[in-house]
Design a protein around this motif. Structure first.
Motif, PDB file in Angstrom:
ATOM      1  N   GLU A   1       0.844  -1.192   0.000  1.00 55.33           N
ATOM      2  CA  GLU A   1       0.000   0.000   0.000  1.00 55.33           C
ATOM      3  C   GLU A   1       0.878   1.240   0.000  1.00 55.33           C
ATOM      4  O   GLU A   1       1.852   1.322   0.748  1.00 55.33           O
TER       5      GLU A   1
ATOM      6  N   THR B   1       0.800   5.559   0.066  1.00 51.51           N
ATOM      7  CA  THR B   1       0.014   6.764   0.307  1.00 51.51           C
ATOM      8  C   THR B   1       0.936   7.939   0.597  1.00 51.51           C
ATOM      9  O   THR B   1       2.127   7.762   0.892  1.00 51.51           O
TER      10      THR B   1
ATOM     11  N   LEU C   1      -6.518   9.132  -0.882  1.00 49.20           N
ATOM     12  CA  LEU C   1      -6.629   7.757  -1.353  1.00 49.20           C
ATOM     13  C   LEU C   1      -5.353   6.964  -1.116  1.00 49.20           C
ATOM     14  O   LEU C   1      -4.248   7.518  -1.084  1.00 49.20           O
ATOM     15  N   ILE C   2      -5.527   5.663  -0.964  1.00 53.50           N
ATOM     16  CA  ILE C   2      -4.402   4.726  -0.853  1.00 53.50           C
ATOM     17  C   ILE C   2      -4.344   3.909  -2.137  1.00 53.50           C
ATOM     18  O   ILE C   2      -5.379   3.468  -2.656  1.00 53.50           O
ATOM     19  N   SER C   3      -3.150   3.715  -2.666  1.00 53.47           N
ATOM     20  CA  SER C   3      -2.949   2.833  -3.809  1.00 53.47           C
ATOM     21  C   SER C   3      -2.510   1.471  -3.287  1.00 53.47           C
ATOM     22  O   SER C   3      -1.515   1.370  -2.558  1.00 53.47           O
TER      23      SER C   3
ATOM     24  N   SER D   1      -5.592  -1.235  -7.093  1.00 57.71           N
ATOM     25  CA  SER D   1      -6.789  -0.432  -6.858  1.00 57.71           C
ATOM     26  C   SER D   1      -6.459   0.769  -5.984  1.00 57.71           C
ATOM     27  O   SER D   1      -5.379   0.853  -5.380  1.00 57.71           O
ATOM     28  N   THR D   2      -7.397   1.680  -5.909  1.00 51.56           N
ATOM     29  CA  THR D   2      -7.323   2.805  -4.975  1.00 51.56           C
ATOM     30  C   THR D   2      -8.535   2.740  -4.065  1.00 51.56           C
ATOM     31  O   THR D   2      -9.622   2.309  -4.474  1.00 51.56           O
ATOM     32  N   TYR D   3      -8.363   3.216  -2.817  1.00 49.33           N
ATOM     33  CA  TYR D   3      -9.458   3.105  -1.862  1.00 49.33           C
ATOM     34  C   TYR D   3      -9.146   3.940  -0.631  1.00 49.33           C
ATOM     35  O   TYR D   3      -8.014   4.408  -0.416  1.00 49.33           O
ATOM     36  N   TYR D   4     -10.166   4.101   0.187  1.00 49.99           N
ATOM     37  CA  TYR D   4     -10.005   4.628   1.537  1.00 49.99           C
ATOM     38  C   TYR D   4      -9.910   3.438   2.481  1.00 49.99           C
ATOM     39  O   TYR D   4     -10.533   2.405   2.257  1.00 49.99           O
TER      40      TYR D   4
ATOM     41  N   HIS E   1     -11.608  -1.864   2.961  1.00 53.37           N
ATOM     42  CA  HIS E   1     -11.533  -1.007   1.791  1.00 53.37           C
ATOM     43  C   HIS E   1     -12.888  -0.337   1.553  1.00 53.37           C
ATOM     44  O   HIS E   1     -13.919  -1.013   1.503  1.00 53.37           O
TER      45      HIS E   1
ATOM     46  N   GLU F   1     -13.687   1.606  -3.221  1.00 51.77           N
ATOM     47  CA  GLU F   1     -12.565   1.033  -3.965  1.00 51.77           C
ATOM     48  C   GLU F   1     -12.791   1.155  -5.470  1.00 51.77           C
ATOM     49  O   GLU F   1     -13.880   0.857  -5.980  1.00 51.77           O
TER      50      GLU F   1
END
Length: 430
Positions: free
Chosen positions: A187, A189, A195-197, A247-250, A257, A260
């Motif tokens: 992950e 960031t 957002l987190i990748s 993916s990206t997500y919080y 996730h 996403e």
């Protein structure tokens, strides 16, 4: 050769924290930290098993399914391992200590006839458990954070059969069923980004292969005996699904996730995750008194997937030597004369070859150890019913500080309980 980020790899040694099966920082790659295929008594002899036929009637050799000519009793075996790992690196003089405890073997074996012997067993095959957080200041009040974490265990259930063709020559076959799930997640960031990748690789494994073995044992008039053995593991079949997702997500407080968005996703079938292996060995001993053996193991390199990129295991080999000594099993006045003392050592050229990012120099991750142990018979045990406690100790080193990698010193303690008796024998008379 797998090229890696120096900072992320160094952080493995310092920040690995979960207490489960194994804690090696090198478990982050491929299918994790592979456990060697043996029991406490074999571990105590440096892993010598291919040309090892137990002199007594109370143990089943799963490593070479042909090496069970003397099994005459039903045996139930349960074992546990305590691993103690000590990591160090020249990078910022990092040091760390990690421990783990786990069930390492459970088996049941019995003779079907004088020529045919059968065994069932369970062992963990590999494991990965790591959690790394690496951060750095990029300037302009911006920090970058990389988190690497993985989890999962790959286990194996085994069924083995041994057949004595003649008094000297035997064949054996073992089926191996592998099952489990393994995960690797990276992950990324930034302090000024919401957002987190995330990049995730997962292996879902349900697979079979087979181990064939053979032994030849020549006994001489002076109670000496020469043993030769060989094994080969082949024929991986089944379903090994490898999936990769970017993916990206919080990330919620519960690390779930949210919102996403999948950027890339792919999956494929792979039958090469479990490598082909071969082993040859030779042993010499005196019936009921001592034994010494050596062997050479080879493991074929395979290709795998790690965080969406190809990962290659190199060919690996292992050289082992060891044996046992029994002072006098007929001496019931002195308990320690009936204790079997074991000793051994091994050197393993590993299948990992690592280098820091932007470096042209790579380093093999090798391992060596010395081993010792003993079999303590129960107080009322005799030579025909050798139930007892097996103790094993392994002192060794894996890896190196060269190229800013991790040096791993380890002390592994193993304990097993072996119960042997005539459970399934047909009653001859009342």
């Amino acid at each position: 050769m797998k090229r890696i980020s120096l900072m992320s790899f160094i952080a493995l040694g310092a920040l690995l924290k979960a207490q489960s099966i194994g804690n090696s920082p090198y478990a982050a790659y491929g299918i994790g930290d592979v456990k060697y295929d043996n029991t406490v008594d074999i571990t105590s002899m440096g892993g010598v098993s291919t040309a090892y036929i137990n002199d007594f009637n109370n143990k089943f050799n799963f490593s070479n399914p042909a090496a069970n000519a003397n099994l005459g009793l039903t045996t139930f075996n349960i074992e546990a391992t305590n691993e103690n790992n000590f990591y160090s690196s020249d990078y910022q003089d990092m040091k760390s200590t990690k421990h783990s405890n786990y069930l390492s073997n459970i088996s049941l074996a019995f003779p079907i006839s004088q020529k045919v012997k059968f065994g069932l067993g369970y062992q963990p095959y590999s494991s990965k458990t790591y959690d790394i957080l690496v951060s750095k200041d990029l300037g302009n009040d911006t920090r970058q954070a990389n988190r690497f974490h993985g989890k999962g265990t790959l286990s194996t259930v085994q069924a083995a059969i041994s057949y004595n063709l003649t008094k000297d020559f035997a064949l054996g076959l073992r089926s191996n069923f592998y099952f489990g799930k393994l995960y690797d997640i990276e992950e990324l960031t930034y302090s000024n980004a919401e957002l987190i990748s995330g990049y995730e690789t997962s292996h879902k494994i349900k697979s079979f292969n087979f181990t064939a073995g053979t032994t030849y044992q020549k006994k001489f008039d002076n109670d000496r005996k020469l043993t030769l053995g060989a094994t080969y593991t082949f024929g991986t079949t089944g379903n090994m699904t490898t999936a990769y997702k970017a993916s990206t997500y919080y990330l919620s407080a519960a690390e779930e996730h949210q919102n996403e968005t999948v950027l890339e996703e792919k999956s494929f079938e792979d039958k090469n995750l479990i490598p082909q292996e071969a082993s040859i060995g030779v042993g010499f001993g005196h019936e009921g008194k001592w034994f010494y053996g050596s062997q050479f193991d080879f493991k074929k390199g395979e290709n795998s997937e790690f965080l969406g990129k190809p990962f290659k295991y190199e060919n690996a080999y292992r050289v082992s030597a060891g044996g046992w000594y029994l002072p006098n099993y007929n001496n019931f006045r002195n308990y320690f004369s009936r204790v079997i003392y074991r000793f051994g050592a091994y050197y393993e050229k590993g299948n990992l070859n690592l280098a820091p990012l932007n470096s042209t120099t790579s380093t093999n991750v090798n391992q060596f150890a010395i081993t010792a142990g003993m079999t303590l018979p129960f107080a009322n045990a005799n030579i025909n019913r050798l139930s007892g406690i097996d103790l094993g100790l392994e002192l060794g080193k894996r890896g190196t500080k060269e190229n800013n990698l991790i040096n791993q010193n380890f002390i592994n303690v193993k304990i097993g309980l072996n119960f042997a008796d005539k459970w399934f024998m047909k009653r001859q008379y009342d």
